[in-house]
Design an enzyme around this catalytic site. Structure first.
Site: not given
Length: 307
Positions: A82, A40, A186, A68
């Protein structure tokens, strides 16, 4: 034109994955550039690009596990799960203050392992041939089906009390996540907030690993010397799969679409193997069946990276 290979880019915030691909096409002088998994615009970190015939490796890289680093804000849910989305609902009065570090860790433990996850409605998943996020932007209500994913590690790095917009209380949780392909971080933030009764969304996300490739070996796209940084296809394939060193005749036979016989080979497992020529270039990915191997995908010899 740059040869075939893999490029590791450390994507900066605000760039789309398509932006990085477009810039790389100009830097490398080729239209044949693809990526192994979208990040993203808000996210930073490892974006793996395939150049020329090495785009054929991307299919195998996409399916590897990911790592992550992320920050989850508890106390507010948003339309996109988010920080780029609009606020949807704040926690009830007193609810955030009632959440302890222990309940945060317990909630994260419940989201670890093999779970069913509903992807965010603004994901890139296609619904009847159209991206879910495009349908949402067009005003449609999109509800995606839950799908099985594996969160093999969900580690709490830090828990901090914070103040959100308009002075509302919040909790920021720094985490490290190792997960299967197709897992939405997310959505983990959203589901943790739902589980704790306070809402939640993602405020920071950085991809640090994709399969065997790490962000420490990546470079920002700005000022990137593609010829210097490209990972030749043979090296990239050798990181993903077992290497099999070919004889000159075996390399010729595979290039011409023929099967090869390997008398001292045990029965194959059906897993791709990187077939490397005596000159060190990637002839293709092969599959062993018994003592014979056939090509799954071939790589042209005229695109060898010069790095």
């Amino acid at each position: 034109m740059t040869g075939s290979g893999i490029l590791l880019v450390d994507k900066q915030g605000g760039w789309t994955s398509h932006d990085v691909v477009a810039r790389t096409r100009r830097l490398a002088g080729t239209r044949k550039v693809g990526h192994a998994g979208t990040l993203d615009p808000m996210a930073t970190g490892l974006l793996i690009l395939g150049l020329n015939s090495s785009t054929r490796l991307l299919t195998y890289i996409v399916g590897t596990d990911k790592e992550y680093l992320a920050t989850i804000r508890l106390g507010l849910s948003t339309s996109t799960d988010d920080a780029e989305g609009d606020p949807v609902a704040a926690a009830p009065e007193g609810a955030v203050e009632a959440v302890t570090d222990e309940t945060v860790r317990a909630g994260i433990a419940r989201l670890t392992g093999e779970i069913e996850q509903i992807p965010s409605a603004v994901s890139a998943i296609k619904v009847d041939g159209k991206r879910a996020y495009a349908r949402v932007r067009a005003g449609e209500e999109v509800v995606l089906e839950a799908r099985p994913v594996t969160v093999s590690e969900f580690e709490v790095l830090d828990v901090r009390r914070a103040v959100a917009a308009l002075g509302a209380p919040a909790i920021d949780v720094d985490v490290r996540v190792v997960c299967s392909s197709g897992t939405y971080i997310r959505s983990l933030a959203r589901d943790l907030g739902v589980d704790l009764g306070v809402g939640g969304h993602l405020t920071a996300l950085r991809r640090t690993r994709v399969g065997p490739f790490r962000v420490e070996d990546a470079r920002p796209i700005e000022g990137l010397d593609v010829a210097e940084r490209i990972v030749p296809a043979a090296d990239a394939a050798g990181m993903l799969f077992e290497r099999f060193e070919l004889t000159e005749q075996q390399a010729i036979d595979l290039t011409h679409g023929k099967r090869i016989h390997v008398p001292d080979r045990e029965n194959g497992s059906g897993v791709p193997v990187a077939a490397i020529s005596p000159t060190g270039h990637l002839v293709g990915l092969i599959e062993f069946r018994g003592k014979e191997a056939r090509s799954l995908v071939n790589f042209p010899t005229d695109e060898i990276a010069t790095a």
